[in-house]
Motif scaffolding. Structure first.
Motif, mmCIF file in Angstrom:
data_model
loop_
_atom_site.group_PDB
_atom_site.id
_atom_site.type_symbol
_atom_site.label_atom_id
_atom_site.label_comp_id
_atom_site.label_asym_id
_atom_site.label_seq_id
_atom_site.Cartn_x
_atom_site.Cartn_y
_atom_site.Cartn_z
ATOM 1 N N ASP A 125 0.813 -1.220 0.000
ATOM 2 C CA ASP A 125 0.000 0.000 0.000
ATOM 3 C C ASP A 125 0.844 1.267 0.000
ATOM 4 O OD1 ASP A 125 -2.297 -1.526 -0.003
ATOM 5 O OD2 ASP A 125 -2.603 -1.376 2.165
ATOM 6 N N ARG A 142 -9.614 -9.518 -11.867
ATOM 7 C CA ARG A 142 -9.358 -10.573 -10.883
ATOM 8 C C ARG A 142 -7.992 -11.203 -11.129
ATOM 9 N NH1 ARG A 142 -14.303 -14.517 -11.508
ATOM 10 N NH2 ARG A 142 -13.489 -14.374 -13.623
ATOM 11 N N SER A 143 -7.350 -11.621 -10.042
ATOM 12 C CA SER A 143 -6.044 -12.277 -10.140
ATOM 13 C C SER A 143 -6.175 -13.768 -9.846
ATOM 14 C CB SER A 143 -5.045 -11.628 -9.177
ATOM 15 O OG SER A 143 -5.457 -11.799 -7.841
ATOM 16 N N ARG A 153 -7.878 -19.013 -7.652
ATOM 17 C CA ARG A 153 -8.125 -17.589 -7.422
ATOM 18 C C ARG A 153 -7.176 -17.059 -6.362
ATOM 19 N NH1 ARG A 153 -9.274 -12.910 -7.811
ATOM 20 N NH2 ARG A 153 -11.293 -11.987 -7.449
ATOM 21 N N THR A 154 -6.669 -15.843 -6.541
ATOM 22 C CA THR A 154 -5.795 -15.174 -5.567
ATOM 23 C C THR A 154 -6.420 -13.828 -5.189
ATOM 24 O OG1 THR A 154 -4.448 -14.259 -7.359
ATOM 25 C CG2 THR A 154 -3.693 -16.331 -6.359
ATOM 26 N N ALA A 155 -7.617 -13.878 -4.662
ATOM 27 C CA ALA A 155 -8.414 -12.671 -4.380
ATOM 28 C C ALA A 155 -7.697 -11.690 -3.454
ATOM 29 C CB ALA A 155 -9.764 -13.061 -3.800
ATOM 30 N N ASP A 156 -6.871 -12.184 -2.538
ATOM 31 C CA ASP A 156 -6.151 -11.289 -1.623
ATOM 32 C C ASP A 156 -5.192 -10.356 -2.354
ATOM 33 O OD1 ASP A 156 -7.475 -12.462 0.467
ATOM 34 O OD2 ASP A 156 -5.748 -13.617 1.179
ATOM 35 N N GLU A 157 -4.818 -10.712 -3.574
ATOM 36 C CA GLU A 157 -3.884 -9.895 -4.357
ATOM 37 C C GLU A 157 -4.592 -8.861 -5.230
ATOM 38 O OE1 GLU A 157 -0.767 -10.023 -3.674
ATOM 39 O OE2 GLU A 157 -0.998 -11.777 -2.392
ATOM 40 N N ASP A 158 -5.905 -8.990 -5.371
ATOM 41 C CA ASP A 158 -6.653 -8.028 -6.186
ATOM 42 C C ASP A 158 -6.407 -6.615 -5.672
ATOM 43 O OD1 ASP A 158 -7.640 -10.217 -7.516
ATOM 44 O OD2 ASP A 158 -9.704 -9.996 -6.816
ATOM 45 N N CYS A 160 -3.576 -5.045 -5.728
ATOM 46 C CA CYS A 160 -2.173 -4.858 -5.345
ATOM 47 C C CYS A 160 -1.211 -5.087 -6.499
ATOM 48 C CB CYS A 160 -1.814 -5.812 -4.212
ATOM 49 S SG CYS A 160 -2.775 -5.554 -2.716
ATOM 50 N N ASP A 185 4.704 -16.507 -1.794
ATOM 51 C CA ASP A 185 3.700 -15.626 -2.400
ATOM 52 C C ASP A 185 3.803 -15.742 -3.916
ATOM 53 O OD1 ASP A 185 2.837 -14.638 0.083
ATOM 54 O OD2 ASP A 185 4.325 -13.026 0.049
#
Length: 187
Positions: A125, A142-143, A153-158, A160, A185
């Motif tokens: 951030d 979406r990543s 799916r790697t939603a936590d990376e969306d 970033c 990661d």
């Protein structure tokens, strides 16, 4: 591969070298620098910085800045794109705010534009504004990751992931983007 030296308008000498051309002392110094810069640095994070080109800044014989670009494959729009993925960007705390980060990125962005379909990186951030000001664009879609168990799916990376269009332009920043697999990661 031969090593090159670049000088930016900031008069910061940036050394570019492949991992294979760096001696053990320089690699240890780079790893120590990144562990000092990032509280959550892991062995996998360090490994992700290896195998490509390193941008290095020294002052008075000490390493004060590091960044690297490694080749990865990203899947986008039905194509496998050759990506220059930026890793391990860090400047020693007492040398920040003097243009060293920009000098490191100038060198790596030249590599991305000359040798890859696009550049990509995962931005914390606090670094997002820095990359956006340099022309890196936030991926809005979406990543995903191509894992040993298939595409996951790697939603936590969306939100970033940032890309720097090069030869593959234009990119649809609102569509899906899938990275190749790696330990730790994935982005």
């Amino acid at each position: 591969m031969t090593e090159a030296h670049l000088t930016t308008p900031r008069m910061t000498d940036v050394r570019i070298a492949h991992t294979a051309d760096l001696d053990v002392t320089t690699l240890k110094a780079a790893r120590a620098l990144l562990y000092d810069v990032f509280d959550d640095m892991t062995a996998e994070d360090w490994e992700h910085s290896l195998g490509g080109l390193h941008a290095l800044i020294h002052e008075d014989g000490e390493l004060i800045g590091h960044a690297s670009v490694v080749q990865r494959r990203l899947l986008h729009g039905g194509r496998a794109l050759r990506c220059g993925y930026v890793e391990g960007v860090g400047v020693r705390a007492d040398r920040r705010g003097r243009g060293h980060g920009a000098a490191l990125m100038d060198a790596l962005e030249r590599v991305v534009h000359s040798g890859y379909d696009l550049g990509a990186l995962g931005a914390a951030d606090e670094a997002a504004t820095f990359y956006a000001a340099r022309g890196w664009q936030r991926w809005r879609g979406r990543s995903w990751a191509l894992t040993p168990d298939g595409i996951q799916r790697t939603a936590d990376e969306d939100g970033c992931i940032y890309v720097l269009p090069a030869a593959a332009t234009p990119l649809d920043l609102d569509s899906d983007l899938t990275c190749d697999w790696r330990d730790g990661d994935v982005w």
